[in-house]
Design an enzyme around this catalytic site. Structure first.
Site, PDB file in Angstrom:
ATOM      1  N   ASP A 103       0.833  -1.208   0.000  1.00  0.00           N
ATOM      2  CA  ASP A 103       0.000   0.000   0.000  1.00  0.00           C
ATOM      3  C   ASP A 103       0.868   1.258   0.000  1.00  0.00           C
ATOM      4  OD1 ASP A 103      -2.230  -1.585   0.150  1.00  0.00           O
ATOM      5  OD2 ASP A 103      -2.406  -1.410   2.331  1.00  0.00           O
TER       6      ASP A 103
HETATM    7  N1  URA Z   1      -1.488  -5.914   3.836  1.00  0.00           N
HETATM    8  C1  URA Z   1      -1.924  -4.633   3.842  1.00  0.00           C
HETATM    9  O1  URA Z   1      -2.949  -4.333   4.441  1.00  0.00           O
HETATM   10  N2  URA Z   1      -1.202  -3.702   3.212  1.00  0.00           N
HETATM   11  C2  URA Z   1      -0.060  -3.978   2.564  1.00  0.00           C
HETATM   12  O2  URA Z   1       0.557  -3.078   2.007  1.00  0.00           O
HETATM   13  C3  URA Z   1       0.384  -5.318   2.565  1.00  0.00           C
HETATM   14  C4  URA Z   1      -0.346  -6.264   3.201  1.00  0.00           C
END
Ligand code: URA
Length: 245
Positions: free
Chosen positions: A105
């Protein structure tokens, strides 16, 4: 494809880019039997390259391990003009058309692999190939044993998937701050999986970092920088499968 000699050398773990430039300038590098001292020399993967008389076994693709910072998007371009992981690559690596292997993310930091090898990409991202990833989270609230148990046995996310951590460890409960530090190991990688899992047990994630990807960690790679994977690491990843205890 033609690439600069020092990049090919660095990419094959001869030494750092700077050191490889020195090796070339010192006349220690031969291309097809001829000493090359010109830094801009371009070579192809079919060229025979030697350093101090030792042949370089070439890799057809590039693999990098990036320590992704927060506030950077895991794609090669962004329609909102936000900074991308592609922007963090050198011009030469950008020209190699590296793509992120899966995604982190925008606000998640940590290990992100990038490559231009489609077979590697598929192998790493296909759910059949079990790759364990370790996430370190700071979550809101003092996490309970019951919540940890649920994260280990399975929780529902997005109203359709039941997912679980193959391991969940509480590193610290900071009572005055009302936050907890928890490490979770996941095999699958559903969209926002860690955040959704923690939210579903009532302890929303405030900070998330991926600290391990299979046997790879962030050692020696500063936030916002990257290193090339070594030939033996790529080989090991191709044959890798997480072993459940
Ligand atoms: N899980 C999440 O919520 N975000 C990420 O970036 C990776 C795994």
């Amino acid at each position: 494809m033609l690439e600069r000699l020092q990049k090919v050398l660095a990419n094959h773990q001869v030494a750092s880019r700077r050191k490889c430039e020195t090796l070339i300038l010192e006349g220690r590098v031969k291309v097809n039997g001829n000493i090359v001292t010109e830094l801009g020399t371009k070579v192809s993967l079919s060229d025979h390259i030697e350093v101090d008389g030792k042949k370089i076994i070439k890799q057809a693709f590039t693999y990098v391990l990036m320590n992704k910072p927060r506030g950077v998007i895991s794609s090669v371009s962004d329609d909102k003009g936000r900074k991308t992981v592609f922007d963090l690559l050198s011009k030469e690596d950008q020209e190699s058309r590296l793509y992120p292997v899966g995604r982190l993310d925008y606000d998640t930091a940590g290990i992100l692999l990038m490559t231009n090898d489609g077979a590697f990409m598929q192998k790493m991202t296909h759910p059949k190939h079990q790759i364990d990833k370790v996430y370190r989270t700071i979550c809101q609230g003092i996490i309970t044993r019951d919540a940890v148990k649920k994260l280990k046995t399975g929780v529902s996310i997005g109203g359709k998937h039941i997912v679980k951590g193959v391991d969940v460890r509480v590193l610290e409960r900071r009572i005055p701050m009302k936050t907890s530090y928890v490490e979770i190991v996941l095999i699958d990688g559903k969209y926002h999986q860690v955040k959704e899992m923690f939210a579903s047990v009532g302890f929303p994630v405030v900070k998330l970092t991926r600290v391990k990807y299979a046997f790879l960690d962030l050692e020696g790679v500063k936030r916002g920088f990257y290193r090339y994977l070594k030939v033996h690491e790529v080989k090991k990843l191709f044959g890798y499968q997480f072993k459940h205890r």
